[in-house]
Design an enzyme around this catalytic site. Sequence first.
Site, PDB file in Angstrom:
ATOM      1  N   SER A 461       0.801  -1.214   0.000  1.00  0.00           N
ATOM      2  CA  SER A 461       0.000   0.000   0.000  1.00  0.00           C
ATOM      3  C   SER A 461       0.836   1.266   0.000  1.00  0.00           C
ATOM      4  O   SER A 461       0.297   2.353  -0.225  1.00  0.00           O
ATOM      5  CB  SER A 461      -0.939   0.010   1.210  1.00  0.00           C
ATOM      6  N   THR A 463       4.986   3.177   1.030  1.00  0.00           N
ATOM      7  CA  THR A 463       6.419   3.108   1.294  1.00  0.00           C
ATOM      8  C   THR A 463       6.682   3.566   2.723  1.00  0.00           C
ATOM      9  O   THR A 463       6.068   4.512   3.204  1.00  0.00           O
ATOM     10  CB  THR A 463       7.163   4.010   0.294  1.00  0.00           C
ATOM     11  N   VAL A 464       7.582   2.851   3.373  1.00  0.00           N
ATOM     12  CA  VAL A 464       7.890   3.186   4.764  1.00  0.00           C
ATOM     13  C   VAL A 464       9.248   3.887   4.818  1.00  0.00           C
ATOM     14  O   VAL A 464      10.221   3.451   4.191  1.00  0.00           O
ATOM     15  CB  VAL A 464       7.891   1.916   5.648  1.00  0.00           C
ATOM     16  N   LYS A 479       4.777   5.693   7.246  1.00  0.00           N
ATOM     17  CA  LYS A 479       4.298   4.951   6.074  1.00  0.00           C
ATOM     18  C   LYS A 479       3.478   5.921   5.245  1.00  0.00           C
ATOM     19  O   LYS A 479       2.501   6.497   5.726  1.00  0.00           O
ATOM     20  CB  LYS A 479       3.443   3.773   6.538  1.00  0.00           C
ATOM     21  N   ASP A 570      -3.439 -12.119   9.798  1.00  0.00           N
ATOM     22  CA  ASP A 570      -2.303 -12.204   8.868  1.00  0.00           C
ATOM     23  C   ASP A 570      -1.000 -12.373   9.638  1.00  0.00           C
ATOM     24  O   ASP A 570      -0.025 -11.668   9.414  1.00  0.00           O
ATOM     25  CB  ASP A 570      -2.266 -10.968   7.969  1.00  0.00           C
TER      26      ASP A 570
END
Length: 726
Positions: A461, A463-464, A479, A570
Amino acid sequence: MSTVSSGGKGGKVRIRGLIGRIFSPNSEKDDENKNSSDQPRKTSDIEISTPYNTVHRVHVGYDGKKFSGLPQSWMEILLRDISEADQKKNPTAVVTALKFYARKLKEQQSDKFMTPTSVYNQSYEDDIDVQLSGQVTEHFRQLGCKDSVLAHSGSSSAGSSVSGASTVVDAHPADPINLSRRTMVPSPAPQGIPRSGSSNSAIPMIDRDTLVMDDTAMTSTSSSATSSAIFPPPPPIYPRNAKREPPPPPQRIKNSTATNGHVPAPAVPTLVTPEDEDPKLMEQESKREDPDATILAPPSNESSPATPKQPQSRIPPQVPPKPKHLKSTSSFASSGSAPFSATNSLGNSLSNGSIASNTSSDAEPHSLSNKENSTLNRVADAATNTSGGRKDANGQKAQQAGHSQGTNHLLQPEAVRVRQQTEKDRKLTDAEVLDELRRIVNQGNPLTKYEVKKQVGVGASGTVFVANKTGSSEVVAVKRMAFKSQPKKEMLLTEIKVMQQFKHPNLVNYIESFLVDTDDLWVVMDYLDGGNLTDVVVKTELDEGQIAAVLNECLKALNFLHNHSIVHRDIKSDNVLLGMNGEVKLTDMGFCAQIQPGSKRDTVVGTPYWMAPEILHKKKYNYKVDIWSLGIMALEMIDGEPPYLHETPLKAIYLIAQNGKPEIKKRDELSPDFVDFLDRCLVVNPDERADSDELLRHPFICRAKPLSSLVPYVKAVCELKAKEGK
Ligand SMILES: Nc1ncnc2c1ncn2[C@@H]1O[C@H](COP(=O)(O)OP(=O)(O)OP(=O)(O)O)[C@@H](O)[C@H]1O
């Protein structure tokens, strides 16, 4: 199939099935676009909408030797991945795998062909339906298959009472399907955010369920600490040997990955069986109790194809190159609950795998503590596309019925099933998600508050980055996500809400969030400078005390979540972050869902290799799915990878369905306590599976070493990554 959904508060009556099938995808899309408009739906009028579902069905037969009715391309893949002998051993497992395959394909197509406004809605309202014909259950009977298998495959009468009138309604052979572990999908990262490694502008994003990522998309090393650390005397760290390369992925639809526009996705065949189309059978099915107590009886293990043993090297401190499957980036929310068949149609493993609804109803009460919480359930399931457990207008569980009755039947009112759509079930529109997001984020410009330093990783979803709080030495992780192009916007809401509301030392701590210019979403959180657990388990071998230490921390987080009726859904090493001081924290709350005590869900969510059998078989499930995944993660820490990672995805899913509990390859090398711990996690029947309370008291967990014992390992891996320039 003659199923009709009725928006209770929020909807229309919808006729699905043949009517839908005869419409083109474009018609469908138009309808989807209407549905995804930001207009609130009328609550009063019941109307027959235009069809929204184009369903491609293939009737699958099995004559005891081979499957028939599958499009040629599917047949080739099936033959390539699952031998005829394996098919014969368990055709039910083959169908389970095909269903997953179809769903996954559909998702990939949805992602590829998404538009900023319609992708989400479209992807989850299409039907994907792979079912086994009654001929197969009959064949089982003739073979004298185990009762458990038959129980899964449906009613005992299914096979005999169904005619073999398998008419292909519309078989549209898909291009060779690629569920490979190197799948690329377009990246939704915000403009202006630096990206790693890709030659074109789109960052290669790898499906998280595939667990092999292209090096160009690999998480880069983070740590300033790695470079500055004064390294303690090297401990006996046992690096793992490089793993065998996975089998080459099937050919991908070549021109598809670059597509990010308005090209209609090729149709995915939907496999159905005569049972689906026999109203009597459907009625029988509808009367059947929800068989939660029985999941998948583990078939004989003699057929369990053991993954080839990987020799383990214990030559410290050389660490082999990072295997391709080191880190993947996007969780798989294979959505595909059966509309009208949550309870199960043709048994759980063979239930209708349609992805058909934007609703989410597990007949669960919402009793959350505040308004924010009250949306969580809906948000989580809508984000992952739930359906199932739906009730018809009379409050009865509706069943998929009569879909081979032909168009005439479908047009008759009495043949029409009405689906109730409650407010809680209704999927949020993009505008509603945006509104809600605006409410929960902080005001102000994060750029004045944080100095973004460097990228530490790329997820599905966004980029960190590591960042400094302006004017201080405080380090945080940021993020950043391009909100508008997110295919699953509601998942972002879920993630932020869960992080905001549920704080625990073993959960990555949320600090704040911002929405800049309605598209650049920032989530600021604690920075974990030791990378993720995957890196450590792939590159090193932890001993039992260290494994127990990691599991203990994860169990504390799970115990906290479960006590708050939150299921993570998850759990895997990718979602465990480590600190340089040995901290262990769970992250990635996007798949979380609130499940009230005693109730269950049926959304297919998670990452297949770690996925509990009850999810795979689309049964109702609860928080115990996290315990199964934790057991798989424990196997990862032993073996460096989850079971079946080197198999093709289709075969892997088949094997999970076929084998139930995976083999503990090193059982003989493990302590009895550890084996017992694994045996308590990896129980196919969730009712018999341990819970986090039990496991926290387990003798194996009581042997956990101090967290400081992890530090050298974490540092060694960070050093290595720094050397590799990652
Ligand atoms: N708080 C954090 N501190 C340090 N590293 C982090 C943090 N959060 C994420 N990362 C790293 O950044 C990378 C991307 O994280 P992200 O959560 O975006 O990935 P993902 O879970 O694969 O994707 P997504 O959540 O978007 O589906 C991962 O490798 C992760 O280890």
